[in-house]
Motif scaffolding. Structure first.
Motif, PDB file in Angstrom:
ATOM      1  N   GLY A  36       0.869  -1.608   0.065  1.00  0.00           N
ATOM      2  CA  GLY A  36      -0.015   0.065   0.000  1.00  0.00           C
ATOM      3  C   GLY A  36       0.781   1.244  -0.053  1.00  0.00           C
ATOM      4  O   GLY A  36       0.364   2.459   0.447  1.00  0.00           O
ATOM      5  N   LEU A  37       2.031   1.169  -0.535  1.00  0.00           N
ATOM      6  CA  LEU A  37       2.878   2.529  -0.790  1.00  0.00           C
ATOM      7  C   LEU A  37       2.924   2.991  -1.985  1.00  0.00           C
ATOM      8  O   LEU A  37       2.365   2.143  -3.000  1.00  0.00           O
ATOM      9  CB  LEU A  37       4.219   2.068  -0.142  1.00  0.00           C
ATOM     10  N   SER A  38       3.340   4.145  -2.341  1.00  0.00           N
ATOM     11  CA  SER A  38       3.756   4.453  -3.742  1.00  0.00           C
ATOM     12  C   SER A  38       4.791   3.690  -4.006  1.00  0.00           C
ATOM     13  O   SER A  38       5.702   3.232  -3.611  1.00  0.00           O
ATOM     14  CB  SER A  38       4.199   5.938  -3.905  1.00  0.00           C
ATOM     15  N   GLN A  39       4.987   3.697  -5.728  1.00  0.00           N
ATOM     16  CA  GLN A  39       5.945   2.846  -6.237  1.00  0.00           C
ATOM     17  C   GLN A  39       7.317   3.445  -5.715  1.00  0.00           C
ATOM     18  O   GLN A  39       8.224   2.647  -5.596  1.00  0.00           O
ATOM     19  CB  GLN A  39       5.647   3.053  -7.816  1.00  0.00           C
ATOM     20  N   PRO A  40       7.449   4.747  -5.753  1.00  0.00           N
ATOM     21  CA  PRO A  40       8.628   5.309  -5.339  1.00  0.00           C
ATOM     22  C   PRO A  40       8.988   4.957  -3.724  1.00  0.00           C
ATOM     23  O   PRO A  40      10.260   4.778  -3.657  1.00  0.00           O
ATOM     24  CB  PRO A  40       8.326   6.866  -5.440  1.00  0.00           C
ATOM     25  N   GLY A  41       8.087   5.046  -2.965  1.00  0.00           N
ATOM     26  CA  GLY A  41       8.122   4.768  -1.734  1.00  0.00           C
ATOM     27  C   GLY A  41       8.729   2.951  -1.190  1.00  0.00           C
ATOM     28  O   GLY A  41       9.629   2.950  -0.561  1.00  0.00           O
ATOM     29  N   THR A  42       7.939   2.294  -2.176  1.00  0.00           N
ATOM     30  CA  THR A  42       8.428   0.869  -2.262  1.00  0.00           C
ATOM     31  C   THR A  42       9.897   0.859  -2.831  1.00  0.00           C
ATOM     32  O   THR A  42      10.665  -0.197  -2.058  1.00  0.00           O
ATOM     33  CB  THR A  42       7.599   0.060  -3.094  1.00  0.00           C
ATOM     34  N   SER A  43      10.149   1.546  -3.881  1.00  0.00           N
ATOM     35  CA  SER A  43      11.485   1.340  -4.425  1.00  0.00           C
ATOM     36  C   SER A  43      12.448   1.833  -3.504  1.00  0.00           C
ATOM     37  O   SER A  43      13.890   1.174  -3.228  1.00  0.00           O
ATOM     38  CB  SER A  43      11.602   2.056  -5.650  1.00  0.00           C
ATOM     39  N   LYS A  44      12.197   2.852  -2.707  1.00  0.00           N
ATOM     40  CA  LYS A  44      13.234   3.328  -1.624  1.00  0.00           C
ATOM     41  C   LYS A  44      13.463   2.189  -0.552  1.00  0.00           C
ATOM     42  O   LYS A  44      14.777   2.089  -0.222  1.00  0.00           O
ATOM     43  CB  LYS A  44      12.637   4.615  -0.878  1.00  0.00           C
ATOM     44  N   HIS A  45      12.478   1.378   0.020  1.00  0.00           N
ATOM     45  CA  HIS A  45      12.489   0.379   0.955  1.00  0.00           C
ATOM     46  C   HIS A  45      13.350  -0.745   0.167  1.00  0.00           C
ATOM     47  O   HIS A  45      14.227  -1.314   0.843  1.00  0.00           O
ATOM     48  CB  HIS A  45      11.182  -0.009   1.431  1.00  0.00           C
ATOM     49  N   LEU A  46      13.130  -1.046  -1.179  1.00  0.00           N
ATOM     50  CA  LEU A  46      13.937  -1.997  -1.705  1.00  0.00           C
ATOM     51  C   LEU A  46      15.449  -1.592  -1.726  1.00  0.00           C
ATOM     52  O   LEU A  46      16.273  -2.504  -1.423  1.00  0.00           O
ATOM     53  CB  LEU A  46      13.088  -2.680  -3.003  1.00  0.00           C
ATOM     54  N   ARG A  47      15.759  -0.608  -2.114  1.00  0.00           N
ATOM     55  CA  ARG A  47      16.955  -0.321  -2.145  1.00  0.00           C
ATOM     56  C   ARG A  47      17.765  -0.318  -0.799  1.00  0.00           C
ATOM     57  O   ARG A  47      18.812  -0.993  -0.677  1.00  0.00           O
ATOM     58  CB  ARG A  47      17.116   1.237  -2.600  1.00  0.00           C
ATOM     59  N   VAL A  48      16.935  -0.091   0.393  1.00  0.00           N
ATOM     60  CA  VAL A  48      17.633  -0.171   1.566  1.00  0.00           C
ATOM     61  C   VAL A  48      17.709  -1.701   1.848  1.00  0.00           C
ATOM     62  O   VAL A  48      18.997  -2.025   2.365  1.00  0.00           O
ATOM     63  CB  VAL A  48      16.800   0.425   2.616  1.00  0.00           C
ATOM     64  N   LEU A  49      16.881  -2.346   1.587  1.00  0.00           N
ATOM     65  CA  LEU A  49      17.014  -3.713   1.815  1.00  0.00           C
ATOM     66  C   LEU A  49      18.337  -4.263   0.786  1.00  0.00           C
ATOM     67  O   LEU A  49      18.853  -5.377   1.353  1.00  0.00           O
ATOM     68  CB  LEU A  49      15.807  -4.554   1.379  1.00  0.00           C
ATOM     69  N   ARG A  50      18.199  -3.931  -0.257  1.00  0.00           N
ATOM     70  CA  ARG A  50      19.253  -4.441  -1.207  1.00  0.00           C
ATOM     71  C   ARG A  50      20.703  -4.183  -0.687  1.00  0.00           C
ATOM     72  O   ARG A  50      21.433  -4.819  -0.698  1.00  0.00           O
ATOM     73  CB  ARG A  50      19.108  -4.050  -2.579  1.00  0.00           C
ATOM     74  N   GLU A  51      20.875  -2.731  -0.277  1.00  0.00           N
ATOM     75  CA  GLU A  51      22.118  -2.395   0.262  1.00  0.00           C
ATOM     76  C   GLU A  51      22.388  -3.106   1.593  1.00  0.00           C
ATOM     77  O   GLU A  51      23.644  -3.226   1.845  1.00  0.00           O
ATOM     78  CB  GLU A  51      22.048  -0.806   0.458  1.00  0.00           C
ATOM     79  N   ALA A  52      21.566  -3.513   2.434  1.00  0.00           N
ATOM     80  CA  ALA A  52      21.760  -4.184   3.590  1.00  0.00           C
ATOM     81  C   ALA A  52      22.040  -5.835   3.296  1.00  0.00           C
ATOM     82  O   ALA A  52      22.408  -6.425   4.164  1.00  0.00           O
ATOM     83  CB  ALA A  52      20.731  -4.114   4.476  1.00  0.00           C
ATOM     84  N   GLY A  53      21.840  -6.032   1.830  1.00  0.00           N
ATOM     85  CA  GLY A  53      22.210  -7.545   1.627  1.00  0.00           C
ATOM     86  C   GLY A  53      20.879  -8.472   1.854  1.00  0.00           C
ATOM     87  O   GLY A  53      20.996  -9.613   1.699  1.00  0.00           O
ATOM     88  N   LEU A  54      19.927  -7.950   2.313  1.00  0.00           N
ATOM     89  CA  LEU A  54      18.702  -8.766   2.560  1.00  0.00           C
ATOM     90  C   LEU A  54      17.674  -9.327   1.537  1.00  0.00           C
ATOM     91  O   LEU A  54      17.015 -10.256   1.185  1.00  0.00           O
ATOM     92  CB  LEU A  54      17.624  -8.211   3.632  1.00  0.00           C
ATOM     93  N   VAL A  55      18.049  -8.564   0.040  1.00  0.00           N
ATOM     94  CA  VAL A  55      17.574  -8.871  -0.849  1.00  0.00           C
ATOM     95  C   VAL A  55      18.164  -8.811  -2.356  1.00  0.00           C
ATOM     96  O   VAL A  55      19.176  -8.024  -1.965  1.00  0.00           O
ATOM     97  CB  VAL A  55      15.976  -8.091  -1.323  1.00  0.00           C
ATOM     98  N   THR A  56      18.063  -9.508  -3.221  1.00  0.00           N
ATOM     99  CA  THR A  56      18.559  -9.268  -4.496  1.00  0.00           C
ATOM    100  C   THR A  56      17.855  -9.025  -5.527  1.00  0.00           C
ATOM    101  O   THR A  56      16.587  -9.204  -5.307  1.00  0.00           O
ATOM    102  CB  THR A  56      19.370 -10.492  -4.749  1.00  0.00           C
ATOM    103  N   VAL A  57      18.298  -8.306  -6.666  1.00  0.00           N
ATOM    104  CA  VAL A  57      17.372  -8.107  -7.769  1.00  0.00           C
ATOM    105  C   VAL A  57      17.850  -8.839  -9.084  1.00  0.00           C
ATOM    106  O   VAL A  57      19.142  -8.900  -9.048  1.00  0.00           O
ATOM    107  CB  VAL A  57      17.372  -6.723  -7.946  1.00  0.00           C
ATOM    108  N   ARG A  58      16.881  -9.318  -9.848  1.00  0.00           N
ATOM    109  CA  ARG A  58      17.220 -10.173 -10.891  1.00  0.00           C
ATOM    110  C   ARG A  58      16.505  -9.587 -12.220  1.00  0.00           C
ATOM    111  O   ARG A  58      15.388  -9.596 -12.216  1.00  0.00           O
ATOM    112  CB  ARG A  58      16.728 -11.569 -10.809  1.00  0.00           C
ATOM    113  N   PRO A  59      17.157  -8.760 -12.937  1.00  0.00           N
ATOM    114  CA  PRO A  59      16.593  -8.066 -14.309  1.00  0.00           C
ATOM    115  C   PRO A  59      16.221  -9.412 -15.207  1.00  0.00           C
ATOM    116  O   PRO A  59      16.945 -10.344 -15.154  1.00  0.00           O
ATOM    117  CB  PRO A  59      17.751  -7.265 -14.390  1.00  0.00           C
TER     118      PRO A  59
END
Length: 104
Positions: A36-59
């Motif tokens: 229930g967040l905006s796309q930019p808000g969700t992307s911000k959280h995903l960036r933080v999670l990615r930088e902490a090593g908790l998630v990866t992104v697969r293009p």
């Protein structure tokens, strides 16, 4: 272990994202809709999670699949191990209470 994953997990939206990714990899749009967040808000959280090593992104073409990384969570679990005794008595008491309710 750095303290970064602990700070990252303090945010409820990030914990919700991890809960969703625990089930399966997801696209940003799916996560945005689910939390229930905006796309930019969700992307911000995903960036933080990615930088902490908790998630990866697969293009994949124009899409970005986000996946949970279990290793950092295992580190947190290992850190918590010496503290589990604090909860053991409470869980035992709850079990006894529930068993007594079944006997009634």
């Amino acid at each position: 272990m750095s303290s970064e994953p602990f700070g990252v997990l303090a945010d409820p939206a990030r914990r919700r994202i991890l809960d969703l990714l625990r089930v399966r990899p997801r696209l940003v749009g799916e996560l945005t809709e689910a939390i229930g967040l905006s796309q930019p808000g969700t992307s911000k959280h995903l960036r933080v999670l990615r930088e902490a090593g908790l998630v990866t992104v697969r293009p994949e073409a124009q899409r970005r699949w986000y996946e949970l990384r279990a290793e950092p969570l295992a580190e947190i679990d290992a850190w918590l191990t010496p503290y589990r005794w604090m909860w053991a008595d409470r869980f035992d008491a709850l079990e006894r209470h529930l068993d007594a309710m079944d006997d009634e």
